[in-house]
Motif scaffolding. Structure first.
Motif, short mmCIF file in Angstrom:
data_model
loop_
_atom_site.label_atom_id
_atom_site.label_comp_id
_atom_site.label_asym_id
_atom_site.label_seq_id
_atom_site.Cartn_x
_atom_site.Cartn_y
_atom_site.Cartn_z
N TYR A 1 -6.37 11.64 -4.62
CA TYR A 1 -5.56 10.48 -5.01
C TYR A 1 -6.25 9.19 -4.54
O TYR A 1 -6.30 8.20 -5.27
N LEU A 2 -6.78 9.20 -3.33
CA LEU A 2 -7.45 8.02 -2.79
C LEU A 2 -8.72 7.72 -3.55
O LEU A 2 -9.03 6.56 -3.84
N HIS A 3 -9.50 8.75 -3.93
CA HIS A 3 -10.74 8.54 -4.66
C HIS A 3 -10.47 7.92 -6.03
O HIS A 3 -11.19 7.03 -6.46
N VAL A 4 -9.45 8.41 -6.72
CA VAL A 4 -9.12 7.85 -8.04
C VAL A 4 -8.61 6.42 -7.90
O VAL A 4 -8.79 5.59 -8.79
N GLY A 5 -7.99 6.14 -6.74
CA GLY A 5 -7.46 4.79 -6.54
C GLY A 5 -8.52 3.74 -6.37
O GLY A 5 -8.26 2.55 -6.56
N PHE A 6 -9.76 4.14 -6.01
CA PHE A 6 -10.85 3.17 -5.88
C PHE A 6 -11.49 2.96 -7.26
O PHE A 6 -12.45 3.63 -7.63
N TYR A 7 -10.99 2.05 -8.04
CA TYR A 7 -11.52 1.79 -9.37
C TYR A 7 -11.99 0.34 -9.42
O TYR A 7 -11.70 -0.48 -8.58
N ALA B 1 0.83 -1.20 0.00
CA ALA B 1 0.00 0.00 0.00
C ALA B 1 0.87 1.25 0.00
O ALA B 1 0.57 2.24 -0.69
N LYS B 2 1.96 1.23 0.76
CA LYS B 2 2.89 2.36 0.72
C LYS B 2 3.54 2.49 -0.64
O LYS B 2 3.79 3.60 -1.11
N LEU B 3 3.80 1.35 -1.30
CA LEU B 3 4.39 1.38 -2.64
C LEU B 3 3.44 2.05 -3.63
O LEU B 3 3.88 2.73 -4.56
N ALA B 4 2.14 1.87 -3.43
CA ALA B 4 1.15 2.50 -4.30
C ALA B 4 0.80 3.92 -3.85
O ALA B 4 -0.13 4.52 -4.40
N ASN B 5 1.53 4.45 -2.85
CA ASN B 5 1.27 5.79 -2.29
C ASN B 5 -0.13 5.89 -1.69
O ASN B 5 -0.77 6.95 -1.72
N LEU B 6 -0.61 4.77 -1.16
CA LEU B 6 -1.91 4.72 -0.51
C LEU B 6 -1.72 4.56 0.99
O LEU B 6 -0.65 4.12 1.44
N PRO B 7 -2.71 4.88 1.80
CA PRO B 7 -2.60 4.67 3.25
C PRO B 7 -2.31 3.20 3.57
O PRO B 7 -2.91 2.31 2.97
N ALA C 1 1.50 -4.54 -9.42
CA ALA C 1 0.32 -3.70 -9.59
C ALA C 1 0.38 -2.48 -8.69
O ALA C 1 -0.03 -1.37 -9.09
N SER C 2 0.89 -2.63 -7.48
CA SER C 2 1.03 -1.48 -6.58
C SER C 2 1.99 -0.45 -7.14
O SER C 2 1.74 0.76 -7.07
N LEU C 3 3.10 -0.93 -7.70
CA LEU C 3 4.06 -0.01 -8.32
C LEU C 3 3.44 0.72 -9.50
O LEU C 3 3.64 1.93 -9.68
N LEU C 4 2.66 0.01 -10.31
CA LEU C 4 2.00 0.64 -11.46
C LEU C 4 1.01 1.71 -11.01
O LEU C 4 0.95 2.81 -11.58
#
Length: 668
Positions: free
Chosen positions: A159-165, A100-106, A138-141
């Motif tokens: 960023y978090l909203h766009v991440g929920f796809y 999750a940190k790799l994807a810049n997510l919480p 996938a996290s890196l992408l």
């Protein structure tokens, strides 16, 4: 040489290759669509049930495969799955936080993604060994693609909203996955500054993780050492930071993690956002990668245990679990190889191991998240780097080079595209080269010359079989592709060039020139109107040159198209043969016995061959040497026909005919 005759008269023998009866258009279209999109006929298990109730149960079992194994689930199986589930949970928790940190997510999203999606897959997936969770690639992408337009630091909410796809169920080619997946390793440090404390701690834990992996590879029975290493690193790192107050000396920590289960995130899905195209592009690319890895990993372990993985069920399961995950604060999940390998080695029996892992993650979310407050980020970075180093698959690249140089070039192009450009560039380059290769294969199909294997009626490629021999006056060519508008012109020109090259060689050797061109259509699975027009134009061109076109082994689809386009009538039924051997034998016979362009009826042909063969049997009759040699060849190809037709000798098998022919010519 004249073209073929028209339609056969009522007294003419039946065509050697019949034209199939026409079928209704919509019936044919339905069969083709079914074969294209549902090649494994997934609904056959539902159709074969007699009652409607049984069909409903069969449909439920198809959509939810757990209904097959759940009724017979036993206590010994539970014990095996319990051990496997706890083992992969010890790996999933630190990996989930790290990726999750790799994807810049919480970081908490990594734990959320290891709770809900595994439950969905346990009900809908067909693999017994796949361990579902987040994956490094996938996290890196996600992190690299979303960060190009949205800053996770300046605008973390967007960023978090766009991440929920939504999850996308697609397929991809692993040749280019090998190429790009080896790039991208990182080490978490202080904001823009190198701290020696972080470097020392990070390198120490990285060495520990790599050493445990090396030990587990050397001693497979100790697989659990490598599986427990990430969680052990997190525990040791957290204890060290807590005891030494290292957070005050440049060591960054995770900090506060919210307790509780996954909150709903449906309200965060904004489909009218200006960043919708960014989310869509990221979802498609990462969905392709995730689906490819998950299905490939599942099939690999299914092969080890000798059971079947249903691709349709897997796509439904992956798509559903990612859709449900996007509504419950999860990001992309799939079946990573490392976690699935641990699950397999731990002795899992069913997908219940995913449920047990989810229960362990649930307990962590409810009660244990405060314990991760002092977990240093450098430990998470070490876990990421160890995973990334494992993705650099040198043996796979070497294997590609040894097997197919073009596949290796696709792999190399993908890697270089990522290194010198970006992930998107690497993927676009790899996919573009793969599509270009497919188009080239379609537009420039392979044609090869066939030769006769001595003492047989078999014809094979002359560049592969060194013993294959040319047949004087007959050029045999094989077309290894369907004939479409994309390659029709090329095939016409290539066949003409084959003829010119063969005639040039015949002139140099002083041999008979080409009189017949036999096309082996066995590999031509389909043909369109451009293809039928090409064959008709080729027939006219050969007629002007005094040559005869002959078709061998055309399929039912080819015969239908040739018949409806009147090309079959123009060529003539008498020049269509079921095998190359029969076609060449007929051409050779006509070439040596009649004027060019003529063909004998089958009964007189067989009668004369039988008569001369009978004369050879009785050596008191003198036969000219050239005729005897010719009859020996004709006897091989015609003995089966006249033995059955004239009932002189009853032979029940082709092996007996071959034995009789060989003994006869050996005695001669």
């Amino acid at each position: 040489m004249g073209g073929g005759g028209g339609k056969s008269s009522p007294t003419s023998p039946a065509p050697r290759v019949p034209v199939p009866a026409p079928s209704p258009f919509f019936s044919t279209l339905g069969k083709n669509m079914k074969e294209t999109f549902l090649p494994d006929d997934p609904f056959r298990v539902i159709r074969r049930e007699n009652s409607s109730g049984r069909r409903i149960l069969a449909a439920i079992r198809y959509v939810f495969p757990f209904a097959d194994w759940a009724p017979s689930y036993s206590l010994p199986t539970l014990k095996s799955d319990l051990v496997a589930g706890i083992t992969i949970a010890s790996l999933a928790i630190p990996q989930g936080i790290s990726y999750a940190k790799l994807a810049n997510l919480p970081p908490i999203l990594g734990l959320y993604s290891s709770f809900v999606p595994p439950l969905v897959y346990a009900m809908m997936g067909s693999s017994r060994d796949l361990a579902v969770g987040t994956v490094a690639v996938a996290s890196l992408l996600i992190g690299s693609m979303l960060s190009e337009q949205i800053s996770p630091v300046d605008d973390p909410g967007l960023y978090l909203h766009v991440g929920f796809y939504r999850g996308f169920s697609l397929a991809c080619d692993h040749r280019w996955v090998h190429g790009w997946r080896g790039d991208g390793c990182l080490l978490a440090t202080d904001e823009g500054h190198w701290r020696w404390e972080s470097v020392v701690m990070g390198c120490g834990f990285l060495f520990f993780l790599l050493a445990t992996r090396f030990f587990s590879k050397k001693r497979p029975s100790f697989f659990w050492v490598s599986a427990a290493a990430p969680l052990t690193s997190v525990i040791i790192g957290s204890v060290l930071v807590y005891l030494t107050h290292a957070e005050n000396h440049g060591i960054q920590v995770i900090g506060y993690l919210k307790k509780g289960l996954n909150p709903p995130s449906a309200t965060s899905l904004n489909f009218s956002s200006p960043y919708m195209m960014l989310a869509l592009k990221t979802g498609i690319i990462t969905g392709v990668i995730a689906l490819a890895e998950g299905i490939a990993v599942g099939r690999s372990f299914a092969m080890f245990k000798n059971y079947h993985i249903d691709g349709n069920k897997e796509m439904i399961a992956f798509g559903t679990m990612n859709i449900v995950g996007s509504l419950t604060s999860c990001y992309l999940t799939t079946g990573p190889f490392s976690r699935s390998a641990v699950n397999y080695n731990a002795g899992c029996k069913t997908a219940m191991s995913n449920v047990i892992m989810s229960v362990a993650v649930m307990i962590t979310l409810l009660f244990l998240t405060p314990l991760f407050h002092y977990t240093p980020l450098v430990v998470l970075s070490a876990i990421i780097m160890s995973a990334m180093l494992g993705l650099i698959d040198y043996p796979a690249a070497i294997h590609l080079w040894q097997v197919d140089k073009v596949d290796f070039c696709v792999c190399l192009a993908a890697y270089l595209g990522v290194v010198f450009g970006s992930v998107e560039i690497g993927l676009v380059v790899a996919v573009g080269i793969s599509i270009l290769r497919v188009l080239l294969f379609m537009a420039r199909p392979r044609t090869t010359m066939l030769g006769n294997i001595p003492n047989s009626m078999i014809y094979r490629r002359m560049d592969q079989y060194t013993t294959a021999q040319r047949v004087p006056g007959v050029l045999v060519l094989r077309i290894d592709s369907p004939i479409y508008f994309t390659n029709a012109s090329y095939l016409r020109e290539r066949i003409a060039r084959w003829i010119d090259e063969e005639e040039d060689q015949c002139k140099e050797k002083g041999e008979m020139g080409v009189q017949y061109v036999v096309l082996d259509m066995g590999a031509v699975g389909s043909i369109d109107t451009s293809g039928t027009s090409m064959l008709d134009e080729l027939r006219k061109t050969l007629d002007r040159r005094g040559l005869q076109i002959v078709l061998a082994n055309p399929g039912s689809e080819i015969m239908k198209k040739l018949d409806s386009s009147k090309v079959l009538e123009a060529i003539g039924h008498e020049w269509i043969f079921p095998t190359v051997g029969e076609a060449v034998a007929e051409c050779d016979y006509v070439l040596h016995s009649q004027k060019p362009g003529m063909v004998m009826d089958s009964a007189p042909h067989e009668s004369m061959v039988f008569f001369y063969s009978f004369c050879i049997f009785h050596s008191n009759l003198k036969i000219p040497e050239n005729s005897a040699q010719f009859l020996k060849k004709q006897f091989r190809c015609s003995c089966l026909h006249f033995f059955h037709k004239f009932t002189v000798v009853q032979v029940q098998s082709s092996e007996a005919n071959n034995c009789l022919c060989q003994n006869f010519f050996k005695n001669r």
